[in-house]
Design a protein around this motif. Structure first.
Motif, short mmCIF file in Angstrom:
data_model
loop_
_atom_site.label_atom_id
_atom_site.label_comp_id
_atom_site.label_asym_id
_atom_site.label_seq_id
_atom_site.Cartn_x
_atom_site.Cartn_y
_atom_site.Cartn_z
N ARG A 102 8.45 -41.02 35.08
CA ARG A 102 6.80 -40.69 35.81
C ARG A 102 6.69 -39.32 36.32
N ARG A 103 7.81 -38.99 37.18
CA ARG A 103 7.64 -37.59 37.76
C ARG A 103 7.95 -36.65 36.76
N GLU A 106 4.50 -36.22 35.34
CA GLU A 106 3.49 -35.54 36.23
C GLU A 106 4.07 -34.02 36.48
N ALA A 109 2.30 -31.95 33.66
CA ALA A 109 1.11 -31.96 33.52
C ALA A 109 0.79 -31.10 34.92
N SER A 110 1.43 -30.90 36.02
CA SER A 110 1.03 -30.07 37.03
C SER A 110 1.49 -28.63 37.13
N ARG A 115 2.87 -26.97 30.67
CA ARG A 115 1.57 -27.25 29.85
C ARG A 115 1.48 -26.10 28.77
N ASN A 162 0.60 -40.15 26.28
CA ASN A 162 -0.49 -40.45 27.18
C ASN A 162 -0.54 -41.91 27.34
N ARG A 165 2.46 -42.70 29.72
CA ARG A 165 2.16 -42.46 31.08
C ARG A 165 1.36 -43.60 31.69
#
Length: 214
Positions: A102-103, A106, A109-110, A115, A162, A165
């Motif tokens: 999950r990290r 993330e 995505a951040s 990206r 997606n 996640r």
């Protein structure tokens, strides 16, 4: 060495943040030169997203094969990748492995650079898929219908990413996670089947469409 470099980079990026780690830092951690790193990975982003290269190779191979329809081949590649991801969650500490994944998501995505790299790779997937389908059906790779079909097939990777996640939040049952993500991908694939199922058989040398994946 390739696996060691990628695993070390992923750990360091998760610990410190992607922008805070340089390629030379990864090289020093592994006891090699930065030139050695670049011999395996063309960019810093590729250190973290090296599995995307495997996806590109799988698309080129399986979409060109006459054994399955393009949609069946795509869903099969995604299923293999999901199984590989799920295998990473096995072991004594499933919750920790899921938390790391999950990290990882993330962080992608951040981080603008990641990206951009991911989007560029998805665009490359479309071209690879279009080329494989063109060779298989005997039509130009820039055929408009073929290009939109390739883009639709590649779009299933966003669905799977997606879905992973979303379902990873609070997940503690790996088998249940795989079933949930697979169901999401198959729902999307069934929608595509209604369009591609009529289009593909009408191309030169294309094999008859089969039923929707289940």
């Amino acid at each position: 060495m390739r696996r060691r470099l990628s695993d070390t980079a992923a750990r360091m990026f998760l610990e410190r943040g992607f922008d805070a780690v340089r390629v030379v830092d990864v090289a020093e951690e592994c006891g090699v030169s930065d030139k050695t790193v670049f011999n395996y990975f063309p960019t810093k982003e590729a250190l973290l997203l090296d599995r995307l290269e495997t996806t590109s190779e799988a698309l080129a191979e399986h979409l060109a094969s006459p054994d399955r329809t393009p949609l069946e081949a795509t869903v099969g590649i995604l299923a293999d990748e999901l199984a590989s991801t799920a295998a990473g969650f096995s072991g004594e500490d499933v919750e920790a492995a899921i938390a790391d994944y999950r990290r990882f998501g993330e962080m992608i995505a951040s981080t603008p650079a990641l990206r951009i790299h991911t989007s560029a790779m998805l665009e490359r997937f479309v071209l690879v898929a279009a080329d494989a389908l063109a060779r298989r059906a005997g039509v130009p790779p820039d055929d408009p219908e073929l290009l939109i079909a390739a883009a639709a097939l590649v779009g299933l990777w966003r669905v799977q990413f997606n879905s992973l996640r979303r379902h990873l939040a609070g997940a503690d049952d790996v088998d249940g996670l795989v079933r949930a993500v697979t169901a999401d991908v198959e729902r999307a694939a069934q929608l595509l089947e209604r369009g591609l199922g009529d289009w593909w058989p009408n191309l030169p040398d294309a094999e008859p469409a089969t039923s929707s994946p289940s």
